[in-house]
Design a protein around this motif. Structure first.
Motif, PDB file in Angstrom:
ATOM      1  N   GLY A  34      -9.290   9.847   1.936  1.00 46.25           N
ATOM      2  CA  GLY A  34      -7.865   9.527   1.890  1.00 46.25           C
ATOM      3  C   GLY A  34      -7.173   9.586   3.237  1.00 46.25           C
ATOM      4  O   GLY A  34      -7.760   9.273   4.283  1.00 46.25           O
ATOM      5  N   GLY A  35      -5.910  10.028   3.206  1.00 45.95           N
ATOM      6  CA  GLY A  35      -5.039   9.986   4.375  1.00 45.95           C
ATOM      7  C   GLY A  35      -5.601  10.680   5.615  1.00 45.95           C
ATOM      8  O   GLY A  35      -5.408  10.203   6.733  1.00 45.95           O
ATOM      9  N   ARG A  38      -8.131   8.344   7.263  1.00 48.79           N
ATOM     10  CA  ARG A  38      -7.406   7.202   7.846  1.00 48.79           C
ATOM     11  C   ARG A  38      -6.687   7.622   9.125  1.00 48.79           C
ATOM     12  O   ARG A  38      -6.842   6.984  10.177  1.00 48.79           O
ATOM     13  CB  ARG A  38      -6.393   6.703   6.803  1.00 48.79           C
ATOM     14  CG  ARG A  38      -5.493   5.588   7.271  1.00 48.79           C
ATOM     15  CD  ARG A  38      -4.288   5.453   6.330  1.00 48.79           C
ATOM     16  NE  ARG A  38      -3.409   6.608   6.448  1.00 48.79           N
ATOM     17  CZ  ARG A  38      -2.821   7.219   5.427  1.00 48.79           C
ATOM     18  NH1 ARG A  38      -2.996   6.803   4.196  1.00 48.79           N
ATOM     19  NH2 ARG A  38      -2.054   8.269   5.622  1.00 48.79           N
ATOM     20  N   HIS A  47      -1.621  15.573   8.112  1.00 46.02           N
ATOM     21  CA  HIS A  47      -0.731  16.605   7.555  1.00 46.02           C
ATOM     22  C   HIS A  47      -1.329  17.337   6.365  1.00 46.02           C
ATOM     23  O   HIS A  47      -0.804  18.338   5.919  1.00 46.02           O
ATOM     24  CB  HIS A  47       0.639  16.017   7.216  1.00 46.02           C
ATOM     25  CG  HIS A  47       0.552  14.791   6.356  1.00 46.02           C
ATOM     26  ND1 HIS A  47       0.463  14.864   4.999  1.00 46.02           N
ATOM     27  CD2 HIS A  47       0.511  13.482   6.680  1.00 46.02           C
ATOM     28  CE1 HIS A  47       0.376  13.638   4.518  1.00 46.02           C
ATOM     29  NE2 HIS A  47       0.395  12.779   5.507  1.00 46.02           N
ATOM     30  N   ARG A 119      -9.609   3.339  -5.150  1.00 46.01           N
ATOM     31  CA  ARG A 119      -8.488   3.617  -4.247  1.00 46.01           C
ATOM     32  C   ARG A 119      -7.728   2.343  -3.899  1.00 46.01           C
ATOM     33  O   ARG A 119      -8.226   1.251  -4.084  1.00 46.01           O
ATOM     34  CB  ARG A 119      -8.994   4.374  -3.019  1.00 46.01           C
ATOM     35  CG  ARG A 119      -9.492   5.746  -3.430  1.00 46.01           C
ATOM     36  CD  ARG A 119     -10.166   6.514  -2.336  1.00 46.01           C
ATOM     37  NE  ARG A 119     -10.719   7.743  -2.897  1.00 46.01           N
ATOM     38  CZ  ARG A 119     -10.063   8.905  -2.946  1.00 46.01           C
ATOM     39  NH1 ARG A 119      -8.850   9.000  -2.441  1.00 46.01           N
ATOM     40  NH2 ARG A 119     -10.627   9.960  -3.494  1.00 46.01           N
ATOM     41  N   ASP A 120      -6.498   2.506  -3.409  1.00 45.28           N
ATOM     42  CA  ASP A 120      -5.618   1.345  -3.310  1.00 45.28           C
ATOM     43  C   ASP A 120      -5.918   0.395  -2.144  1.00 45.28           C
ATOM     44  O   ASP A 120      -6.104  -0.802  -2.342  1.00 45.28           O
ATOM     45  CB  ASP A 120      -4.138   1.773  -3.317  1.00 45.28           C
ATOM     46  CG  ASP A 120      -3.793   2.842  -2.286  1.00 45.28           C
ATOM     47  OD1 ASP A 120      -4.712   3.349  -1.604  1.00 45.28           O
ATOM     48  OD2 ASP A 120      -2.595   3.159  -2.158  1.00 45.28           O
ATOM     49  N   ASN A 124      -7.346   3.334   3.069  1.00 46.68           N
ATOM     50  CA  ASN A 124      -7.313   4.609   2.333  1.00 46.68           C
ATOM     51  C   ASN A 124      -8.611   4.858   1.583  1.00 46.68           C
ATOM     52  O   ASN A 124      -8.685   5.790   0.786  1.00 46.68           O
ATOM     53  CB  ASN A 124      -6.167   4.596   1.309  1.00 46.68           C
ATOM     54  CG  ASN A 124      -4.809   4.662   1.967  1.00 46.68           C
ATOM     55  OD1 ASN A 124      -4.693   5.026   3.123  1.00 46.68           O
ATOM     56  ND2 ASN A 124      -3.769   4.300   1.220  1.00 46.68           N
ATOM     57  N   ASP A 162      -1.978  -0.685 -11.458  1.00 44.05           N
ATOM     58  CA  ASP A 162      -1.000   0.345 -11.105  1.00 44.05           C
ATOM     59  C   ASP A 162       0.023  -0.279 -10.158  1.00 44.05           C
ATOM     60  O   ASP A 162      -0.261  -0.526  -8.984  1.00 44.05           O
ATOM     61  CB  ASP A 162      -1.724   1.514 -10.424  1.00 44.05           C
ATOM     62  CG  ASP A 162      -0.763   2.605  -9.961  1.00 44.05           C
ATOM     63  OD1 ASP A 162       0.458   2.441 -10.136  1.00 44.05           O
ATOM     64  OD2 ASP A 162      -1.249   3.614  -9.419  1.00 44.05           O
ATOM     65  N   ARG A 165       1.232   0.820  -6.550  1.00 38.58           N
ATOM     66  CA  ARG A 165       0.478   0.449  -5.349  1.00 38.58           C
ATOM     67  C   ARG A 165       1.229  -0.572  -4.499  1.00 38.58           C
ATOM     68  O   ARG A 165       1.034  -0.624  -3.282  1.00 38.58           O
ATOM     69  CB  ARG A 165      -0.887  -0.128  -5.741  1.00 38.58           C
ATOM     70  CG  ARG A 165      -1.821   0.947  -6.269  1.00 38.58           C
ATOM     71  CD  ARG A 165      -3.089   0.358  -6.843  1.00 38.58           C
ATOM     72  NE  ARG A 165      -3.906   1.397  -7.460  1.00 38.58           N
ATOM     73  CZ  ARG A 165      -4.825   1.176  -8.375  1.00 38.58           C
ATOM     74  NH1 ARG A 165      -5.066  -0.060  -8.798  1.00 38.58           N
ATOM     75  NH2 ARG A 165      -5.521   2.176  -8.884  1.00 38.58           N
ATOM     76  N   ARG A 168       3.491   1.430  -2.363  1.00 34.07           N
ATOM     77  CA  ARG A 168       2.671   2.151  -1.379  1.00 34.07           C
ATOM     78  C   ARG A 168       2.223   1.204  -0.267  1.00 34.07           C
ATOM     79  O   ARG A 168       2.262   1.541   0.912  1.00 34.07           O
ATOM     80  CB  ARG A 168       1.440   2.785  -2.050  1.00 34.07           C
ATOM     81  CG  ARG A 168       1.757   4.012  -2.886  1.00 34.07           C
ATOM     82  CD  ARG A 168       0.521   4.545  -3.615  1.00 34.07           C
ATOM     83  NE  ARG A 168      -0.627   4.837  -2.758  1.00 34.07           N
ATOM     84  CZ  ARG A 168      -0.859   6.010  -2.164  1.00 34.07           C
ATOM     85  NH1 ARG A 168      -0.027   7.017  -2.332  1.00 34.07           N
ATOM     86  NH2 ARG A 168      -1.920   6.180  -1.401  1.00 34.07           N
ATOM     87  N   ARG A 171       5.039   0.648   2.009  1.00 35.24           N
ATOM     88  CA  ARG A 171       5.282   1.860   2.819  1.00 35.24           C
ATOM     89  C   ARG A 171       4.283   1.970   3.966  1.00 35.24           C
ATOM     90  O   ARG A 171       4.654   2.215   5.110  1.00 35.24           O
ATOM     91  CB  ARG A 171       5.211   3.101   1.938  1.00 35.24           C
ATOM     92  CG  ARG A 171       5.109   4.406   2.738  1.00 35.24           C
ATOM     93  CD  ARG A 171       5.499   5.607   1.925  1.00 35.24           C
ATOM     94  NE  ARG A 171       4.573   5.942   0.863  1.00 35.24           N
ATOM     95  CZ  ARG A 171       3.481   6.708   1.027  1.00 35.24           C
ATOM     96  NH1 ARG A 171       3.171   7.183   2.226  1.00 35.24           N
ATOM     97  NH2 ARG A 171       2.707   6.992  -0.007  1.00 35.24           N
TER      98      ARG A 171
END
Ligand code: ATP
Ligand code: MG
Length: 428
Positions: A34-35, A38, A47, A119-120, A124, A162, A165, A168, A171
């Motif tokens: 995930g994040g 990336r 974070h 995953r989207d 990611n 979904d 997404r 997202r 964003r």
């Protein structure tokens, strides 16, 4: 930047590495996902750290005693390791999405690729192994290099499964200043109406991250071009005018917390539209109050300026309105609104005058008035009562207008004079 192996990990991942190794030592595949992966590849600070593993939740809990079963139905266990908490999620697939938002069921699987497939976005859907090797079956690295937002697999299907997404994707595109791949954008444009299935809390969380993020202007442009917000479950009338607006670029200059108010001001929204929008998005109470203070100040001052534009002879009524706004909403809200006003092309000069008036005000709260209720009642020889509050406010206003010095004797003299005048008027 793009070697296949990461030898230097961010400290947070370095600290979490023993968790992966521990799972590996029991024979379970375990990776960062995930994040954090990336952002590490992009060279950005991370974070939080997310991990995924082939071990089942109960196996993770056995290997790490004292773990918390935070989201067992999704396969998530919070592992405590050296006083840090980490989320470890079992590899899973999602099946049969209900109502374009949540999967009807998740199935735990042994394959990492299967997990990444749900995953989207490609950026990611990469995994970093404990030995620093990157596993990137969908070309996430390439998309980072080319600065592309691209769905994993068939974009149409992914947005239909979904609908969140889509927000997202917008964003992340805005945050990283990436472009949409042709198919992903096309799919977003054809499925924007599915956003109505998404809970408004989730919409708010995404919007808030866009507005408080590093590139709110880019987010607004994409939202406008995508028509997504027209299709939210609840109406967002104050955000319907977010077409490309030269002022968006300046949103990023405003401090956080002030951007929502600025956005509404720049959209030219009415109080009703703003209230409906904040209701729909379930704005938290505090944000609601601070936004409304700035907005009501904006509308009042705009009305005053429309009647008497910045003309030297006409300054007195404007100054009165300004002083009254400052006393009603506080010096903080006034300073906030001024920040927005200087960015508004229409009134740059008057903003300087307002700032000067604000800075020159000897008192902006009753507390700062050098005469308290007790001294006032005693000084004018009257029983305390509701008249005191009215009188104090009147004195504060005169002090704010600099018509009266903020000194106890003068304040008391003025109060006596007004009481006498009022008596004369009453007897007439
Ligand atoms: P950040 O936390 O920096 O906003 P992130 O990528 O970590 O970004 P999260 O919301 O924390 O985002 O989700 C973690 C990961 O879970 C994502 O990287 C993505 O792989 C996956 N994910 C999250 N939400 C979805 C979704 N709605 N559909 C598919 N995958 C998702
Ligand atoms: Mg995250």
């Amino acid at each position: 930047m793009m070697e296949g192996k990461w030898r230097v990990l961010p400290e947070m991942m370095e600290d979490a590495l023993p968790v992966l190794k521990q799972l590996n030592s029991y024979g379970f595949e375990a990776v960062f996902v995930g994040g954090c992966v990336r952002d590490t590849i992009m060279g950005l600070a991370i974070h939080d750290v997310d991990m995924a593993t082939a071990a089942l939740p109960e196996q993770v809990m056995e290997i790490f005693p004292g773990s918390i079963p935070t989201g067992l139905q999704h396969g998530t266990v919070t592992v405590r390791f050296q006083d840090e908490l980490y989320e470890v999620t079992t590899f899973r697939t999602e099946s049969e999405y209900e109502q374009h938002r949540r999967p009807a069921g998740v199935r735990f699987i042994a394959s990492l690729e299967g997990d990444l497939l749900r995953r989207d976005l490609t950026i990611n859907a990469m995994a970093l192994m404990a030995d620093g090797k990157l596993y990137d079956p969908f070309g996430g690295q390439q998309d980072i290099q080319g600065r592309w937002i691209r769905c994993v697999g068939d974009a149409d299907a992914r947005f239909q499964e979904d609908a969140l997404r889509m927000l997202r994707a917008v964003r992340f595109a805005a945050k990283f200043d990436y472009s949409f791949s042709y198919r992903t954008w096309k799919a977003l444009r054809s499925h924007h109406h599915l956003l109505r299935h998404i809970a408004m809390e989730r919409v708010m969380a995404e919007l808030n991250q866009m507005i408080e993020g590093p590139r709110p202007a880019a987010a607004m442009k994409l939202l406008s071009a995508s028509c997504l917000l027209q299709h939210a479950a609840k109406p967002l009338p104050a955000l319907m005018a977010i077409q490309t607006n030269p002022r968006w670029d300046r949103l990023a200059e405003l401090r956080h917390g002030l951007r929502w108010a600025a956005l509404f001001v720049y959209c030219g929204a009415t109080t009703d539209q703003i209230e409906t929008t904040m209701d729909s998005l379930r704005f938290p109470g505090r944000l609601n109050t601070s936004v409304m203070a700035v907005i009501s100040m904006h509308l009042r001052m705009k009305a005053a300026l429309d009647v008497a534009p910045n003309d030297k002879e006409q300054q007195q009524p404007i100054r009165k309105e300004w002083t009254s706004c400052v006393l009603e909403h506080g010096a903080g809200a006034a300073a906030d609104w001024l920040e927005i006003l200087v960015m508004e092309a229409s009134y740059p000069a008057i903003a300087m005058t307002f700032r000067q008036w604000l800075e020159e005000m000897p008192a902006t709260t009753l507390k700062q008035l050098k005469l308290d209720g007790h001294a006032l009642a005693q000084g004018v020889n009257r029983q305390p009562g509701s008249w005191m509050g009215i009188m104090m406010k009147r004195l504060l206003f005169a002090v704010g207008m600099k018509e009266l010095p903020n000194e106890p004797e003068q304040l008391l003299e003025q109060a006596k004079l007004w009481i006498t005048e009022d008596r004369i008027n009453d007897n007439e």
